[in-house]
Design an enzyme around this catalytic site. Structure first.
Site, PDB file in Angstrom:
ATOM      1  N   CYS A  80      37.393   6.959 -32.424  1.00  0.00           N
ATOM      2  CA  CYS A  80      37.674   7.293 -31.025  1.00  0.00           C
ATOM      3  C   CYS A  80      38.028   6.030 -30.224  1.00  0.00           C
ATOM      4  O   CYS A  80      39.047   5.416 -30.498  1.00  0.00           O
ATOM      5  CB  CYS A  80      36.485   8.047 -30.437  1.00  0.00           C
ATOM      6  N   HIS A 166      35.188  12.470 -34.308  1.00  0.00           N
ATOM      7  CA  HIS A 166      33.859  11.902 -34.586  1.00  0.00           C
ATOM      8  C   HIS A 166      33.246  12.458 -35.877  1.00  0.00           C
ATOM      9  O   HIS A 166      32.606  13.510 -35.844  1.00  0.00           O
ATOM     10  CB  HIS A 166      32.926  12.202 -33.417  1.00  0.00           C
ATOM     11  N   GLU A 168      30.679  11.473 -37.405  1.00  0.00           N
ATOM     12  CA  GLU A 168      29.213  11.348 -37.417  1.00  0.00           C
ATOM     13  C   GLU A 168      28.514  12.557 -36.816  1.00  0.00           C
ATOM     14  O   GLU A 168      27.301  12.729 -36.967  1.00  0.00           O
ATOM     15  CB  GLU A 168      28.788  10.060 -36.689  1.00  0.00           C
TER      16      GLU A 168
END
Ligand code: XMP
Length: 515
Positions: A80, A166, A168
């Site tokens: 990002c 993202h 994660e």
């Protein structure tokens, strides 16, 4: 040990990235986004990840990494903002886009040779960005695109990678696989991080640093201090380890007995039990302001602690603390000069600790571990499950769970109710589903009827919440039958309590504790 660094630019999920990498068995450290590379790049670093950020690259205060990062001889993955930063720094173009992307976004893979290896042609990613890349720097090739974002993932040779979404976040499909491909396929890291290795390494370091000196550890009965004690006892000679437990009179039922039993089990030779309950309760007499109570308890704790250290004649001992990685980060100590201090922990601030720190006599053997890693380490060290999975308990103890003035009588009433509540949760297999549960004694009494007579008992509030880290919390949704039954058991067993209420407030706006 092979390490992957996460450069933290202030994104909410920077911590989570390191967490996920460690879960893959690769050691990962969060460092300040702007840290000079010579401070953190060692031969063990196999790759770097640049995190997200609340900033846009063209904002004046936007965090900027050491510009040499892009010419390191190890792979870099920008996530990002991290990706936008990389593009911007390498003279590409980043602009505020018309269509902001938040939440789930279908991703189309164009190249599955490394980062997306083994994944289907399309799946759901998770986006959270306003800015977009409109022109890539020279040499970048497309790996994936999304509907609103043709430039969702790019690569330059096998060194620089960038993704707009993202991986994660759990909502991102194949997120873990993407991080796995980065760590193993691209960085070539070996999965060597586990608690047995950590135990061995840390024990050796402790022995080398402490030598023949004594170590003092304050025991609170919580997971962190108990696991620290177990670690010290494993690494050092038992005679070197002094464990100090201060009973403030504000502890839970049988806490002192339970904790000392466990320390004995772990082989402790020097357990210094100090019953300071009289001192604490008289200092709290007539005080009902919550902040004043906290101050009195905190100050007295430090005074008692200093007096005991003198009495034991171990002024020159090392002082061990159960500080965790998250504590370091929250206190702004772990990640360079990161500006925001979210929570200052009283154990980090006490004068005794500060003095020991000045003299280089503070040991923090859990300071690179997350809570669940501490739990795994505790299990490896033989700490019993009832301690490992214990709910958190605040430093000021029952002092902040008795609203208004604290008295011994009120402590006893609350201890009984709380013990009953917790035992009922365990009996119903609910304890481990709840992050924290406890009773609060309210400063009001209310009319009731028992048999033919009028009662006038205290009111107790039950609190049970779910949470990840205590920063936010949701109310635990009990089955009605459970909560009704628990309430009846409390009023039937503790005669001083006439009424039970259930706290249905989340955090925010309420805090977890009532004071
Ligand atoms: P709050 O009440 O702030 O609590 O929502 C968040 C978490 O922190 C614990 N807590 C404390 N822990 N000293 C501590 O060591 C304190 O003064 C303190 N106050 C709150 C609380 O139990 C919850 O887990």
């Amino acid at each position: 040990m092979d390490t992957i660094l996460v450069f933290d630019f202030g994104g909410q999920t920077a911590q989570l990235i390191a967490r996920r990498i460690r879960d893959l068995g690769v050691y990962s450290l969060v460092v300040a986004g702007d840290v000079p590379l010579k401070q953190v790049i060692t031969p063990e670093v196999r790759g770097c990840i640049l995190s997200g950020s609340p900033f846009s690259v063209y904002q004046e205060q936007a965090p900027v990494p050491d510009q040499n990062i892009y010419s390191l001889d190890i792979p870099i993955l920008g996530i990002c903002y991290g990706f936008q930063r990389m593009v911007y720094d390498l003279k590409g173009k980043v602009e505020g886009s018309q269509t902001r992307e938040f939440g789930r976004a279908p991703l189309k893979i164009h190249d599955s040779s490394d980062l997306f290896h083994g994944m289907p042609e399309s799946f759901m990613s998770w986006m959270s960005h306003g800015d977009s890349i409109t022109q890539l720097p020279e040499g970048f090739g497309l790996l994936a695109s999304s509907e609103h974002h043709p430039a969702a993932a790019f690569r330059r040779s096998n060194r620089l990678y960038g993704i707009q979404f993202h991986p994660e976040v759990t909502h991102c499909e194949y997120g873990t696989d993407i991080l796995k491909n980065f760590a193993f396929r691209i960085c070539g890291a070996e999965p060597r991080w586990n608690m047995d290795v950590y135990l061995q390494q840390t024990a050796e370091e402790l022995r080398a640093r402490v030598g023949e000196r004594d170590v003092l550890l304050l025991i609170s009965g919580g997971v962190d201090s108990t696991v620290t004690a177990a670690l010290l006892l494993e690494a050092l000679e038992h005679r070197q380890v002094h464990l100090l437990y201060i009973d403030t009179g504000l502890m839970r039922k049988d806490e002192t007995k339970e904790v000392t039993g466990i320390l004995n089990l772990l082989g402790a030779e020097h357990i210094h039990l100090v019953d300071a309950s009289e001192e604490f309760l008289s200092a709290l007499q007539g005080v009902s302001d919550p902040e004043e109570k906290r101050r009195i308890i905190g100050d007295l704790f430090i005074r008692v602690q200093e007096k005991e250290v003198k009495r034991l004649g171990i002024d020159s001992a090392f002082l061990a603390q159960g500080t965790l990685y998250t504590d370091m980060i929250e206190s702004g100590k772990g990640v360079g000069n990161k500006a925001t201090v979210i929570k200052s922990h009283h154990n980090v601030r006490s004068p005794l600790v500060e003095e020991k720190r000045r003299k280089g006599l503070v040991l923090e053997p859990l300071a690179s571990l997350y809570k669940d890693e501490v739990r795994r380490l505790g299990t490896a060290l033989g700490v019993p499950a009832q301690i490992i999975h214990r709910h958190p308990f605040p430093g000021p103890g029952l002092g902040v769970r008795i609203l208004g003035e604290v008295t011994r009588e009120k402590c006893d009433i609350l201890r009984e109710a709380d013990d009953l509540f917790i035992r009922e949760l365990k009996r119903r297999n609910l304890y481990d589903k709840i992050w924290q549960a406890f009773c609060v004694l309210l400063p009001v009494r209310s009319v009731g009827v028992t048999g033919d007579s009028r009662g006038y008992g205290w009111v107790v509030a039950l609190r049970a919440i779910t949470s990840m880290d205590g920063m936010t919390a949701d109310v635990y949704p009990f089955e009605t039958v459970d909560i009704l039954d628990i309430s009846a058991r409390i009023t039937n067993t503790v005669p001083e309590i006439g009424r039970v209420v259930y706290d249905i407030s989340s955090k925010p706006p309420a805090t977890i504790e009532w004071e």
